[in-house]
Design an enzyme around this catalytic site. Structure first.
Site, PDB file in Angstrom:
ATOM      1  N   HIS A  81      36.899  29.898  42.581  1.00  0.00           N
ATOM      2  CA  HIS A  81      38.018  29.771  43.274  1.00  0.00           C
ATOM      3  C   HIS A  81      38.150  29.210  44.813  1.00  0.00           C
ATOM      4  CE1 HIS A  81      38.954  32.885  40.008  1.00  0.00           C
ATOM      5  NE2 HIS A  81      40.301  32.866  40.741  1.00  0.00           N
ATOM      6  N   ARG A 121      37.905  36.508  47.857  1.00  0.00           N
ATOM      7  CA  ARG A 121      36.946  36.750  46.924  1.00  0.00           C
ATOM      8  C   ARG A 121      35.844  37.880  47.452  1.00  0.00           C
ATOM      9  NH1 ARG A 121      39.046  36.242  43.023  1.00  0.00           N
ATOM     10  NH2 ARG A 121      37.227  35.918  41.683  1.00  0.00           N
ATOM     11  N   HIS A 169      32.795  38.306  44.539  1.00  0.00           N
ATOM     12  CA  HIS A 169      32.091  37.002  45.106  1.00  0.00           C
ATOM     13  C   HIS A 169      31.086  37.910  46.207  1.00  0.00           C
ATOM     14  CE1 HIS A 169      32.049  33.679  42.567  1.00  0.00           C
ATOM     15  NE2 HIS A 169      33.569  33.754  42.495  1.00  0.00           N
ATOM     16  N   ASP A 197      28.027  33.426  48.444  1.00  0.00           N
ATOM     17  CA  ASP A 197      28.546  32.434  47.052  1.00  0.00           C
ATOM     18  C   ASP A 197      29.918  31.746  47.780  1.00  0.00           C
ATOM     19  OD1 ASP A 197      26.945  34.056  45.357  1.00  0.00           O
ATOM     20  OD2 ASP A 197      29.014  35.165  44.897  1.00  0.00           O
TER      21      ASP A 197
END
Length: 244
Positions: free
Chosen positions: A158, A191, A197, A201
Site C-alpha cells: 500500500h 498502515r 505493517h 516495512d
C-alpha cells in the site's frame, strides 16, 4: 465510532468488487530491479530497531482512538487503483478519471502497476510476520487477517502504491509535489495504524518505490505517455478545469 465501524463494513464489501482491476505494466516484473539485493533485512527480534517497531505499533493503536484518523486509515486500506487516484488526486490539481483525463489516467495506472510489482520478490523472500499476527490481536480489518497473514509484511504494498502515485503525479504537475507527498506519507502511517505493517516495512517502501520509479524512466512508451499526460494537464488547467 459507530460511523467508522459502518464504514469498515461497507468498504470491505466495496473492496471485494474492485480487486479485479488489472492494468498493463510498462515492463514485466522480471525487468524491474530486484530490491532483495538492495534492502537490508527487516529488524530482528530482539533488537533496538525492532523495539522501535513495537513502539510504533503501540502508537498506531493509540491513533485509532481518533475517529477521523481511523477513518482515514480505513480509506487508505482500500486496494483499488481508482480509490488511490481519488485520495491523492485531491491534492493533485485536477479530478482524475478515465473519461475526463484519459492520458493522465493511463500513465498513472500503468506506471503505478509497474512500480508496485517490485514488491513481490522481497515479500516472498523475507515473508515477515505482520504486527497483528505477532501480537495475536486483530487488525482494524479482522475479516482480512487470515489472508493477510499468508503474505509477507516487508515491504508495504500500500505504501509503495501511494508513494509511486505521488512520484508520478509530481512528474505530471511539479507544483503539486509538496501536497501529494504529504498525503502519501500519511497513507504509509495508516498502515501502521491499521496494525497490518511495521514501521520499518513502511520506511523501506518509500525508497523501494523510488527505485521502481527510476527504472520506469527507461521505458520509451512510458516517457511518451508521460509527455501526453503532461500536455493534457496543461491544457485542462489552462481551460480552467480543477477539483472545484
Amino acid at each position: 465510532m459507530k460511523r467508522v465501524v459502518l464504514l469498515v463494513v461497507f468498504l470491505q464489501f466495496f473492496c471485494s468488487c474492485l480487486f479485479a482491476q488489472v492494468f498493463e505494466p510498462y515492463m514485466p516484473e522480471a525487468e524491474m530491479p530486484d530490491v532483495v539485493k538492495v534492502l537490508p533485512a527487516p529488524p530482528q527480534d530482539p533488537s533496538s530497531e525492532f523495539d522501535r517497531d513495537i513502539m510504533r505499533y503501540m502508537w498506531g493503536k493509540q491513533q485509532r482512538r481518533d475517529p477521523a484518523r481511523l477513518e482515514m486509515a480505513v480509506r487508505d486500506a482500500i486496494w483499488s487503483m481508482d480509490t488511490t487516484l481519488v485520495i491523492l488526486g485531491e491534492h493533485f490539481g485536477l479530478k482524475i478519471s478515465k473519461e475526463e483525463t484519459p492520458a493522465i489516467y493511463e500513465v498513472l495506472t500503468r506506471g503505478i502497476t509497474t512500480i508496485e510489482n517490485i514488491r513481490f520478490r522481497p515479500k516472498a523472500h523475507y515473508f515477515r510476520i505482520r504486527p497483528f499476527a505477532y501480537f495475536k490481536e486483530p487488525s482494524i480489518f479482522p475479516q482480512d487477517d487470515e489472508w493477510l497473514s499468508g503474505e509477507g509484511s516487508y515491504p508495504s504494498g500500500h505504501t509503495i502504491r501511494a508513494w509511486a502515485c505521488a512520484l508520478l503525479m509530481a512528474q505530471i504537475n511539479p507544483a503539486s509535489a509538496e501536497a501529494v507527498f504529504a498525503r502519501a506519507w500519511l497513507s504509509g502511517e495508516s498502515r501502521v495504524i491499521s496494525g497490518c505493517h511495521w514501521q520499518s516495512d513502511v520506511d523501506a517502501s518509500r525508497p523501494v518505490a523510488g527505485i521502481g520509479f527510476s527504472r520506469l524512466q527507461s521505458s520509451e512508451k512510458f516517457l511518451y505517455d508521460m509527455a501526453r499526460a503532461q500536455a493534457e494537464f496543461r491544457r485542462l488547467k489552462n481551460a480552467g478545469k480543477s477539483l472545484k
